[in-house]
Write a protein that holds these residues in place. Sequence first.
Motif, short mmCIF file in Angstrom:
data_model
loop_
_atom_site.label_atom_id
_atom_site.label_comp_id
_atom_site.label_asym_id
_atom_site.label_seq_id
_atom_site.Cartn_x
_atom_site.Cartn_y
_atom_site.Cartn_z
N ALA A 1 -11.81 -53.04 12.21
CA ALA A 1 -12.51 -52.29 11.16
C ALA A 1 -11.77 -51.00 10.83
O ALA A 1 -11.80 -50.54 9.68
CB ALA A 1 -13.94 -51.99 11.61
N ALA A 2 -11.10 -50.40 11.82
CA ALA A 2 -10.42 -49.13 11.61
C ALA A 2 -9.29 -49.24 10.59
O ALA A 2 -8.91 -48.26 9.96
CB ALA A 2 -9.87 -48.60 12.95
N HIS A 3 -8.75 -50.44 10.40
CA HIS A 3 -7.69 -50.62 9.40
C HIS A 3 -8.19 -50.35 7.98
O HIS A 3 -7.39 -50.07 7.09
CB HIS A 3 -7.14 -52.05 9.48
CG HIS A 3 -6.21 -52.29 10.61
ND1 HIS A 3 -4.85 -51.95 10.56
CD2 HIS A 3 -6.40 -52.80 11.85
CE1 HIS A 3 -4.28 -52.27 11.70
NE2 HIS A 3 -5.19 -52.79 12.50
N PHE A 4 -9.51 -50.40 7.79
CA PHE A 4 -10.06 -50.24 6.45
C PHE A 4 -10.67 -48.86 6.24
O PHE A 4 -11.35 -48.64 5.24
CB PHE A 4 -11.10 -51.33 6.19
CG PHE A 4 -10.52 -52.72 6.27
CD1 PHE A 4 -9.93 -53.30 5.17
CD2 PHE A 4 -10.53 -53.42 7.46
CE1 PHE A 4 -9.38 -54.58 5.25
CE2 PHE A 4 -9.99 -54.69 7.56
CZ PHE A 4 -9.42 -55.28 6.43
N ALA A 5 -10.45 -47.97 7.17
CA ALA A 5 -11.02 -46.62 7.06
C ALA A 5 -10.22 -45.79 6.04
O ALA A 5 -9.05 -46.05 5.79
CB ALA A 5 -11.00 -45.94 8.43
#
Length: 374
Positions: A370-374
């Motif tokens: 999910a952090a890739h889309f922050a």
Amino acid sequence: MALRVGVIGGGQLARMMIAPAVELGLDIRVLAESEGMSAQLAATAVGDYRDLDTVRAFAKDVDVVTFDHEHVPQDVLRALVADGVAVHPGPDALQYAQDKLVMRARLAELGVPQPDWAPIANADELQAFLDDHGGRAVVKTPRGGYDGKGVRVVRAAEDAADWFAQTAEDESLLVEELVSFRRELAQQVARRPSGQITAYPVVETVQRDGVCAEVFAPAPGAAERLMRVAEGIGRQIAEGLGVTGMLAVELFETDDERVLVNELAMRPHNSGHWSQDGAVTGQFEQHLRAVSDLPLGDPTPRARWAAMVNILGGPADGAFEDRFEAAMSEHPDAKIHTYGKDARPGRKVGHVNAAGDDLDDVVYTARAAAAHFA
């Protein structure tokens, strides 16, 4: 001819019903609020869900009506029922998800454990409640609140003065005790019109700024007794309110080991997104089965643990496409779901699921992807 299921509301919940509807051989149709919404792939009509003529025209071409949200007015819902339309959940049940004061009163009649509460029409009534509950309480608008909206912690009567000023003379706000809780939980059950009920394991939910950020399934460290109590509450509410479709019961696990009902949702719910990839039957398929009065699927988890992490806000540059390759390459066991929404601070624009035998590994995978889309 395939059974035609009409979904009112074109958000991400309707979007995620599309794939299981196709797999079940159902003809899914969506009444979207505007063009370009999340569920546009199945949007056969665009219009105002509050307008009876618009909703009637949509319902004329389907066999059953269900919902992406709980905001369709009661007079519209009851007109559909009077027209002979199958509506699930029906207005008699949905009223308890639409009005928190009505919900609290009915749950009290059922003997369901919940926080102390009261309707309040003015500052004096709020102050009296504060005096009886340690000087702090939670005030809620009975209708329309979600994701932390319409909820306010107060320490003095004047903290809700603006809400009282906006409330009609014959209406009240809801005040509840400020519960000292260990964590928040959610219990999901599904019920079909013929009465069959099935339950998912109770899960732990983590909120940030009033928005669900993470879910762990089943709730880590949950004793067998807690799981039985939570499931029993879910089943009791589903039967007592006559819910058809998915029901999510948001719960507080208190410091003194009680379980109290916070709020209800009569539709697929953020707390159940993990089940898309982590259960034999995901909540979106289960909802469609239930409202179509088909035999319910097996809710058993596929792995020992599952985690869901919401993608909140999205990339600052709005470019999701550039992030997928890295997220997929680094975390091939993560399942990434996006909603077709533009990035905006705090907005739910997608989520990531992961499942496996080690809780720490599962949570790390979901968070890192999910952090890739922050």
